[in-house]
Design a protein around this motif. Structure first.
Motif, short mmCIF file in Angstrom:
data_model
loop_
_atom_site.label_atom_id
_atom_site.label_comp_id
_atom_site.label_asym_id
_atom_site.label_seq_id
_atom_site.Cartn_x
_atom_site.Cartn_y
_atom_site.Cartn_z
N SER A 68 -0.27 -9.51 75.67
CA SER A 68 1.08 -9.67 75.74
C SER A 68 1.52 -10.09 77.68
O SER A 68 0.19 -10.62 78.03
N ILE A 69 2.44 -10.54 77.78
CA ILE A 69 2.91 -11.54 78.91
C ILE A 69 3.96 -10.37 79.89
O ILE A 69 4.88 -10.27 79.29
N GLN A 70 3.81 -10.46 81.01
CA GLN A 70 5.54 -9.79 81.54
C GLN A 70 5.41 -11.06 82.97
O GLN A 70 4.55 -11.68 83.80
N ALA B 165 3.95 -16.03 84.40
CA ALA B 165 3.40 -13.96 84.46
C ALA B 165 2.23 -14.09 84.71
O ALA B 165 1.35 -14.85 84.85
N GLU C 155 10.59 -4.38 79.96
CA GLU C 155 10.01 -4.47 81.02
C GLU C 155 9.08 -5.68 81.42
O GLU C 155 7.85 -6.23 82.29
N SER C 156 9.99 -6.40 81.15
CA SER C 156 9.59 -7.77 80.57
C SER C 156 8.48 -8.72 80.21
O SER C 156 8.30 -9.66 80.85
N THR C 157 8.24 -7.92 78.95
CA THR C 157 7.05 -7.56 78.99
C THR C 157 7.19 -7.77 77.13
O THR C 157 8.30 -7.71 76.93
N THR C 158 6.32 -8.94 77.00
CA THR C 158 6.18 -9.16 75.33
C THR C 158 5.08 -9.59 75.05
O THR C 158 4.45 -10.05 75.70
N GLN D 119 -6.99 -9.76 81.06
CA GLN D 119 -6.17 -9.00 81.63
C GLN D 119 -6.03 -9.51 83.52
O GLN D 119 -6.71 -9.82 83.77
N VAL E 238 -0.12 -8.63 80.71
CA VAL E 238 -0.88 -7.21 80.87
C VAL E 238 -1.44 -6.54 79.64
O VAL E 238 -1.96 -6.11 79.70
#
Length: 172
Positions: free
Chosen positions: A101-103, A66, A23-26, A46, A69
């Motif tokens: 968390s960022i996407q 980014a 999900e392009s997220t970490t 957020q 999220v």
DNA sequence: GCCAACGTTGGC
DNA sequence: GCCAACGTTGGC
């Protein structure tokens, strides 16, 4: 909504790695500086947008954009004795260290190198450009953000099929 | 690899 | 609480 800059060494975790993640997220784990922690814990919300900066790169550069999220939650690496960022002093009931968390939204292509950024008058006061600036999580002003968005150019249209062009080129 | 600029640690 | 020693960051 606010703007931020997150530093990462691309050898360790690059913007491409973020794009490739599920999900392009970490989770932005491993931050062990109190000032940066306070931003993560108290200020980053957020929907905030993030410049993804490659430090210790050649050249150092802003490589992508980014979005936050998920707001602050405990950083699990602080509790993992096998992790480089393990902190035995951190109490799981009152975690010392947090992550957000960022996407990935999109890469900046080509990346905006540090020398280029230094040429921009609107960015003269930017934290990143201050001598000796080491903070890994930095606020970015709306004026700085918009100046950088101008430099970043438009988002690339996503991979539309070439219509009138033969497919002679290979993508990398 | 060098080194300036910070941040952290710990003796006192 | 001071501050010297040490460790880390990160551009060059």
């Amino acid at each position: 909504m606010a703007y931020w800059l997150f530093k990462s060494e691309p050898d360790c975790f690059s913007f491409a790695d973020l794009q490739a993640a599920p999900e392009s997220t970490t989770g932005w784990d491993g931050v062990r500086n109190y000032q940066a922690r306070n931003y993560l814990r108290d200020s980053i919300k957020q929907g905030d947008e993030v410049l993804f900066y490659h430090s210790n790169a050649d050249p150092p550069a802003i490589a992508g954009i980014a979005r936050v999220v998920r707001e602050a939650h405990p950083d699990p690496t602080a509790f993992d004795p096998s992790d480089d960022h393990y902190d035995p002093k951190s109490d799981s009931d009152a975690p010392t260290w947090v992550q957000v968390s960022i996407q990935a939204i999109r890469p900046i292509e080509p990346p905006l190198g540090l020398p280029r950024l230094r040429e921009i008058p609107e960015l003269a006061g930017m934290e990143l450009l201050r001598k000796g600036s080491r903070l890994s999580i930095q606020p970015v002003s709306p004026a700085e953000w918009s100046a950088i968005m101008k430099l970043a150019g438009p988002a690339k249209p996503k991979q539309s099929k070439p219509r009138s062009k033969p497919r002679t080129e290979r993508s990398k």
